[in-house]
Design an enzyme around this catalytic site. Sequence first.
Site, PDB file in Angstrom:
ATOM      1  CB  SER A 255      -0.962  -0.072   1.288  1.00  0.00           C
ATOM      2  OG  SER A 255      -0.096   0.353   2.605  1.00  0.00           O
ATOM      3  CG  ASP A 256       1.216   5.858  -1.266  1.00  0.00           C
ATOM      4  OD1 ASP A 256       2.375   5.957  -0.387  1.00  0.00           O
ATOM      5  OD2 ASP A 256       1.166   6.687  -1.927  1.00  0.00           O
ATOM      6  CD1 TRP A 257       4.893   5.505   5.018  1.00  0.00           C
ATOM      7  CD2 TRP A 257       4.902   4.395   2.974  1.00  0.00           C
ATOM      8  NE1 TRP A 257       5.975   4.793   5.017  1.00  0.00           N
ATOM      9  CE2 TRP A 257       6.072   3.938   3.654  1.00  0.00           C
ATOM     10  CE3 TRP A 257       4.553   3.704   1.925  1.00  0.00           C
ATOM     11  CZ2 TRP A 257       6.792   3.115   3.185  1.00  0.00           C
ATOM     12  CZ3 TRP A 257       5.285   2.994   1.557  1.00  0.00           C
ATOM     13  CH2 TRP A 257       6.423   2.444   1.853  1.00  0.00           C
TER      14      TRP A 257
END
Length: 726
Positions: free
Chosen positions: A264-266
Amino acid sequence: MSIEDDLDRPADAHAGAVVSDPDARASAVEQQLTDEERLALVVSVMGSNPVSPGRDPRIPEDVPMSAGYVPGVPRLGLPALLMSDASLGVTNPGYRPGDTATALPAGLVLGASFDADLAHAWGVALGREARARGFNVQLAGGINLAREPRNGRNFEYLSEDPLHTALLAARTVEGIQEQGVISTVKHFSLNCNETNRHWLDARIEPAAHRESDLLAFELAVERARPGSVMTGYNKINGEYAGGNRHLVTDVLKDAWGYPGWVMSDWGATLDWEFALAGLDQESGAQMDTMLWGRRPFLDDLPDALADGRLPRERLSDMVRRILRSVYAVGADTWSGPVPLDAAQEAEHADVALRAAREGVVLLRNEGVLPFVAGEALRIGVIGGHAQLGVATGTGSSAVTPHGGFAGVVKVGGPGVMGVGRNLYLLPSSPVAELRQALPDATVEYDPGMSPAEAALLARRVDVAVVVAVRLEGEGFDLADLALPWGQDDVIRAVAAANPRTIVVLETGNPVVMPWLEDVGAVVQAWYPGQAGGRAIAEVLTGRVNPSGRLPLTFPRSLEDTPRPELPGLGTPWGTPVEISYDEGAEVGHRWYALHDKTPLFPFGFGLGYTTFEHSDLAVTGGATVTARVVVTNSGDRPGADVPQLYLRSVDGRTRVRLLAFDRVELEPGASATVHLEADPRSLARYDTSGSCWRIDGGTYRVALAHDSGDAGLSAEVELEPRTFGR
């Protein structure tokens, strides 16, 4: 190496994969792990920074701070994963005091070069500099298409075109992974706006998605085999990217056969059930706590595994994919930092300079450039903090350059990215570089604080250079396409005072130019990186013949774009937003052609100090389109040309696609024969009912042109009907 040579390389002929069978090794090691070790591998935590203060207890004291940390398994020789941003250099947002890195130009500068070999050298520099700090995952490979000219993050990406983006991104990924450092491609998919991106629902017709943004990812994944794919913050057609089973599992993993892991992105993992949809790793778990109040993989996966809601085989698959990439790239074959030597440091600096030189785009020149060598000019440089340095974009991609920033103007804003929204200036001053390049000239500087004051200097000099900057960055979209801080008024006043006015633009997106017809030249320098001031001076003085080509279409106004009004713009942070990308697959230059609109400057456009002629076009059809053309430098200076092959119509109906391109450097009077071949997917339509690509067959008109708006040399070929792919 030409683009066509690169197209002929087998998909697995990438760097790093110096193992006989990474899948078998990953499977064998995964079977030896405990559940605790498996669960630890599917979560990364952030190092200490302004967003996440304090060292997470999972990070050992002797480990450098980074964007993400995943513990290793020493008993099995599995290294910890240390992750760093990003595509423009190894970033340091407060993690490591005193650490600096090569500050490469904006991604759009690489895009404007149309240079695959440069993209590879760029990736090598990124991989080496990551490895020198002990980082074995570089979160580089930003390939979102520029659908919206107000997107604050466009500067990180490469272009509006899926083929162009994929070819350059793939070579960058290969360069990184040749160093034994895992690369990502991101943000999968349609993370094309920053306004309330965590709550944005991007709507698009599925076939159009496959023919545009997903085609960029498909080609890049196929060609470079990046170790990881990072999902975006946004929803796609109602489902968050990280939990979108159709995209992550059905398309990426099943249809494309992607063997690596999906992170995932952060702060983009909202639910542990994203794992069931295909997400393999939660990234920056502290950001999930900040945004959503939980760390789903860290807090909830253990219970889901224990009670059977998370099948054990799914957890094993998540882990195997991570291990597979580690072994395929060779990230387990080195431990600890591998310091750079002086020659490598110099090589990286040269990559930054070469990119800045090749990425500058000359948009207008009414005989005022280049400056005449040896002429005792009086030059007035106005605005843009040009006495200090050059601007760069903000956000997670911002790189602290060697020697530190020349200046930082605090701006701020709402949301988690507001703390980093500053105008950063890299220490490469256009004023200083002009003085060095022109020792016989007099170079004066005016800050451009007011039109009247700037005009006073403009009246008494031979030539006026207005440097205009715009602050753009992650987390924020632009309100319009105008220059901020009254700079348009300054340009008008200077041009009225001096007909030899040159405008140098340091921006991460197109700008409207109400003063265009009043100025003598316009130079699009983008965010040109640590050597940007030198590159600008070299272009103005003619030491470098500009060869950049626009990777974005420049509209005349927002009325001439698919969305004159951007949904959600101006709403408070946290407001749900829905954007319908109704242009579908017709992104950028495709949309302008389909709607018969003439932009301010077309995709692929760029002037220089010499001229190029194309002749003897020969085109063949059949299964795909191939072309041969002779390129001749018909001017009196060495330079580089970028011949571009476009599809124009199918059976008389407008259908525009960039099919192929190459970059050719020629001496005056010299010629070269260029061979181009289209990827069949650029000629096809995606058939959702049959889950395949389809070429209907018929008469396809193509053109070999200087840019997307150029009629060029045209020809018609017949293509055979066929279906292929998934």
